[in-house]
Structures are given as structure tokens and as C-alpha cells.
Write an enzyme that holds these catalytic residues in place. Sequence first.
Site, PDB file in Angstrom:
ATOM      1  NE  ARG A  62      -2.609  -5.989   2.530  1.00 44.61           N
ATOM      2  CZ  ARG A  62      -3.811  -5.496   2.769  1.00 44.61           C
ATOM      3  NH1 ARG A  62      -4.182  -5.247   4.015  1.00 44.61           N
ATOM      4  NH2 ARG A  62      -4.654  -5.262   1.785  1.00 44.61           N
ATOM      5  CD  GLN A  88     -21.346   7.205   1.055  1.00 43.39           C
ATOM      6  OE1 GLN A  88     -22.114   7.736   1.859  1.00 43.39           O
ATOM      7  NE2 GLN A  88     -21.754   6.800  -0.133  1.00 43.39           N
ATOM      8  CE1 TYR A 143       0.363   3.899   5.285  1.00 44.98           C
ATOM      9  CE2 TYR A 143      -0.422   1.754   4.554  1.00 44.98           C
ATOM     10  CZ  TYR A 143      -0.678   3.032   5.009  1.00 44.98           C
ATOM     11  OH  TYR A 143      -1.971   3.454   5.181  1.00 44.98           O
ATOM     12  CG  HIS A 153      -2.837   4.399   0.760  1.00 48.00           C
ATOM     13  ND1 HIS A 153      -4.000   3.672   0.687  1.00 48.00           N
ATOM     14  CD2 HIS A 153      -2.262   4.061   1.952  1.00 48.00           C
ATOM     15  CE1 HIS A 153      -4.122   2.922   1.784  1.00 48.00           C
ATOM     16  NE2 HIS A 153      -3.088   3.137   2.553  1.00 48.00           N
ATOM     17  CD  GLU A 174      -2.336  -2.042   0.561  1.00 45.54           C
ATOM     18  OE1 GLU A 174      -3.171  -2.452  -0.247  1.00 45.54           O
ATOM     19  OE2 GLU A 174      -1.520  -2.800   1.113  1.00 45.54           O
TER      20      GLU A 174
END
Length: 676
Positions: free
Chosen positions: A216, A341, A168, A254, A166
Site C-alpha cells: 500500500r 462515528q 506509518y 493521518h 497513511e
Amino acid sequence: MTSYANILKPLHLGFTTIKNRVVMGSMHSGLEDRFFNYPKLAAYFGERAKGGVGLIIMGGISPNRQGWLLPAGGTMNSLADIPHHRLVTHAVHKHGAKILMQILHSGRYGYHPFSVSSSPIQAPINPFKPRQMSDSQILATIEDYARCASLAKKAGYDGVEIMGSEGYLINQFLSNHVNKRTDRWGGDIENRMRFPVEIVKAIRAKVGEKFIICFRLSMLDLVHDGNTMQEVIIIAKALEKAGITLLNTGIGWHEARIPTIVTSVPRAAFVDYTAEVKQHVSVPVIASNRINMPDVAEEIVASGQADMVQMARPFLADPYWVNKTATNRVDEINTCIACNQACLDHAFKNERVSCLVNPQACFETELVYIKTKKPKRVAVVGGGVAGMSAATVAASRGHAVTLFEANNDVGGQFNLAKVVPGKEEFHETIRYFKVQLKQTGVDVRLNTKVNREQLEREGFDEVVIATGVVPRTLKIQGSDAPQVLSYAEVLKGAKVGYKVAVIGAGGIGFDVSEFLLKPPHQPQPQPLAEWQREWGVDPNPNYTSKGGTQRPEVEMPVRQIYLLQRKTTPLGIGLGKTSGWVHRAQLKKHGVRMLRGVQYKAVTDEGLWVEHNGHDQLLRLDTIVVCAGQESVKDLVPRENETTLAKYHVIGGAKLAGELDAKRAIREGAELAAKL
């Protein structure tokens, strides 16, 4: 009766056994960062363990200050941190599940001035520029990881997950996208992977063999100059040799401009990449991303594409996902619709996470449904999501509930949303509520428009007004012309011409624009191959393109569309923080002309007269679609000081129109019903 034997089968790791193949993946809930929230965090995870999940991964704990996601973020680097975490591990173990603590160093994604990275390159989604880590800082950070894992073991965790995807810190070392170093920590893949490999070795040396280490790994970077699949496989094999127990899937950074988890991403869109890596390692491999229902999960494990399936948001939506699957009550699952949301949008705004379809998520100790000792007769007027939420919660508590719906089906605005391309998951929410209405014994009266006299005559104790909204009309010269349609008429199938103006650029305006870009009878949901072409995802699991991307191929839209708004702010600024960019990108690449600061003058046979940038101009159009907001339906709401036999409550769109807000509507229905 469908069998889910493969995902319900135990997984033996030698020194320990996980009771099934279902993993609740890591999510930052907003409760991890403050010790006083750990009782709530324990209740949250305990409920999921009680619901049958085999393995839980708690998200986002940093090994040191530089790794914080936010200032003073959740950290595990001293013995003082242990007691709070023991609340969590005890709550999970009580129900026979295992739990890992994810160690996450944010690197250049850290929203604070102490951030560090492999190279001093600022992330496009962060105002803080990181400092480049020195050799000694890297070695110290490796030790911080090992100490963090050791403390996690003392706190009762069954293992740790090392966050290496992701985008990081570890991902920032693994990929040339950020890593521009020329020392032993940069350059070729053997050097770039040295940092995570040394972390795994250090943790294994510290915690011993009987402790789970899950890694991961980013199996598809989806950014410029990312890794190829060959490099991903080299990393995976090195991690296995270094001592990992499980290999988990990460997809995309991201900052990637390709969606990976929003509603429009096809279910299990990335499982082929996981399956490719699985062929090259012997440790169990976990598939992830857009897996939300048992049939998809079962197929992944049964076909050998992965050994386990990870779902994160689906366990926000329904903590009892596994137990319902195991007892063949799949139709009772409250399905994650991947809207983001109340979960990711909240997380990125530093708010406590919850779930649009399940407002109890992360509020288990506050929003409690207790059986009533004084059953009442409750009328709910309106069968949209607000009304169904209120009706089912009230009935589950023991009240006698009657739901009145003027139309021939329940669902309200969700019946419109579900036909928008990429929002097919909304069908699942309607299905879930229909099952709940039946199971809780709600008396549902369709095609029934009630007035106040009828409600008073039937002797209800409480009346919940959930009558929702109607589209606001356009009030300019010629607005009653046949070529002027409401968004509701369009989504219900009204004929629309080739040249179209959509008036109003809120969420509905974007939805309607996307709806009108596609042919009316296209396959739904969108086929995976078509989605990959449209977004530029390399479909080859053994991709050689850097980052797994390719040039997007966008099909010609079936209409020419203008999207207009009165406001001078950028169009779509009010859309969801984590999903809004996807909708803006969709319209842009399909040639939708987006104009702001528009004043609407008149509708004529030729089109729409507007004022834009101080000049009057005619937009030659076939159809004008009005998405300029809604108005509450309040005809049943008592006037102030009016005497009524029943007590009246107003929720959802009937209470406040504004932008359609299903998150607020469902929560208001549940909170009200919990108090009746």
C-alpha cells in the site's frame, strides 16, 4: 439492467486467482489485539467472505513490539500466534475468498514509549516522541517483516499487505516530511525508498513466489515536504522490481489537514492519482478512498483507471455488497455514509469498531437476528432511523409490524441532515430503509398520528415508541419574533437573512452553519474540482508540488455568521474525533465568528443582545437560528405503574434527547427488535 461485469470478473495472478475485482480493505476493528477475540474476528470476516468479496485485507498486525499501535497491540512474531489467525483464514477460505494479513509498523504513530522512526520527530497527533532507528535496528526490522510474513503464510493467509502509506513507519522513511537522515536510508529518493524495497525483497525470499505481496503506497501524501508524483512512480517501479504482486493506493497521512475519507469528500476523489501510477507498472493496481457504490467501482475498472477497487467501511455497512451487486439488487445495499462515528472514531478511542448504519458489524456473534417461533403484533411509532431499524429487524424475524409516521415520509432527522452540504450520502440510508420496509412486509402508515387508545384498541402485543425529538425553543425576551427560527425550519427552506447568529455549537449548529455558508441552489454533491480548490489539493495527477498540495482557494460565503454557545469549552469539542476538525476548519476558513461563554439576553428588532466576557453587546442580525438542543417526544410513553394491554418500549431520541445520535438510535432499534 446495469452490468457490473468488470468488477465481477476474476483476476488471475498466475499462481492463484481472485474471484472478482472487489477488495475489502484493511481496518483496525479492535478485535485483532487480543487472542480471545479471534472467534469474533473470524465471524466478522467470514460474513464478508460469504457476502461475495474477492479479497480481504486484515488490518494492523505489527511485526515487532516497537511497531505496536497501542501497548500490547496485535503482533505476529511467534509460532504461538498462528492458531488464532487460522480461525480467521479458515472462515474466509470456506467461502472462496482470499485474505491477506496487513503488516503495519506504526513508527512515530505508535501510542507508547517504545516508538521509533526514521528521524526523532514527534507526530502532531501523538504525545510520544520516537527514537531514531539505528542502521542495525533498521536491518533487524526488515528481518522482523520477513519473519512476520512467513508466519502469516503458516497461518493460512494467501499473502500479506505491507502498509507503506497513511504516515506509518515506511511512509516516514519514504518522505522528507519526517526523514531527515543523511546515511544510506535518507536523502534522495533512491535512499529513502531503500527500506521498503529491502522489506519486499526479504519477504519474497522468505515466502517464495506463490504468495501474494501487496504494497500500500502513498500516492498523495498531502503533507508539507511530501513526495511528488515522479517520486511515487520511482518507488512503485522499484517495488515491482523487488517482487510485489499487487499495488494498493494510500491517500494522505493521518496528520494531514486535508480530509480524505469523510462524507464531504466526493466519491472516488483520488482515483486519477492511482490511474497515473498504473500507467508506469505492470502489476495490478488497486484504487481506494470514498468508493461506496457499484456504479462508481464499475466505472473505475471499466475505464482502466485501476484493476481492482478497495472498500473498507462499505463492508462494515453491508457484508453482502458484492452478492447484491452480482444479482442486481443494488437498491438493497446498506451504503456507507462515511460518517466515521462508529468505525474510525471508535478505533481512535480504543473501542471496538462497528457501523452506524449496521450495528451488527463486529458484533456478528452477539447481535443475532433469529426467526421467532412466536410471532407478535408489533407497533412502531415514529419513522425515523430508530423506528425503521426496529421495524425492519422485527419484521425480518417474522413479527407482524405496523409503522406509524405522522409526516408524509419516513426518515426523521435524516431528512434534515441530507440537505447539509457534504451529507448527501444520508439519502442512501433513507433509500435503504425504505427498501427494507417494503421487503420485510412492514405495514407503513404515513400521515398517521396515533394515540394510546388507538394502539390499545388495535391489540398490539408490543409497542415501540420511536417518536424522536423536537427542537428546543429559546426562552428569552423576544424569542417569539419572526426572525427567530429553529434549525428544522431553516433546513426545510425557511428564508434566512445575510447576517445570522446560530445559537448552539453542537453537531447541528455546525451543520446549519455549513448549510448557510453555501448558496441555496449549489450543485450537490460538491463538484470535485471545486472541492480540490477549497482544500488545496493539486488536481494534476502528475503533480510536481511536494505532497500534492497547493494554496486553497476559498469562495466568499453568502452570509456573515456568528456561531455561539453558552459553554466555555472550545466550540466543536464534542464532534467526532476523526471528522470534527474538518467541520471546524470549514467554518474557520469561511470567516464564521465563533464565540463561547455567551449568555443570551434578548431578541430585538435590531438583533440579539448577549453577554460575552462580562460585557453586554448587541449583535446586529437579520436572522437567529436556534440549535440549542432537542426535547424528547414522549406523549405516548405510559406513566409509571400505569396498566396497559401492550408492552411499551422507548428508543432513540424519545428515550434520550441530548445531541442527535443516529448511531445509538439505530443500535437501540436493532437490539430491541432482536429480543422481541
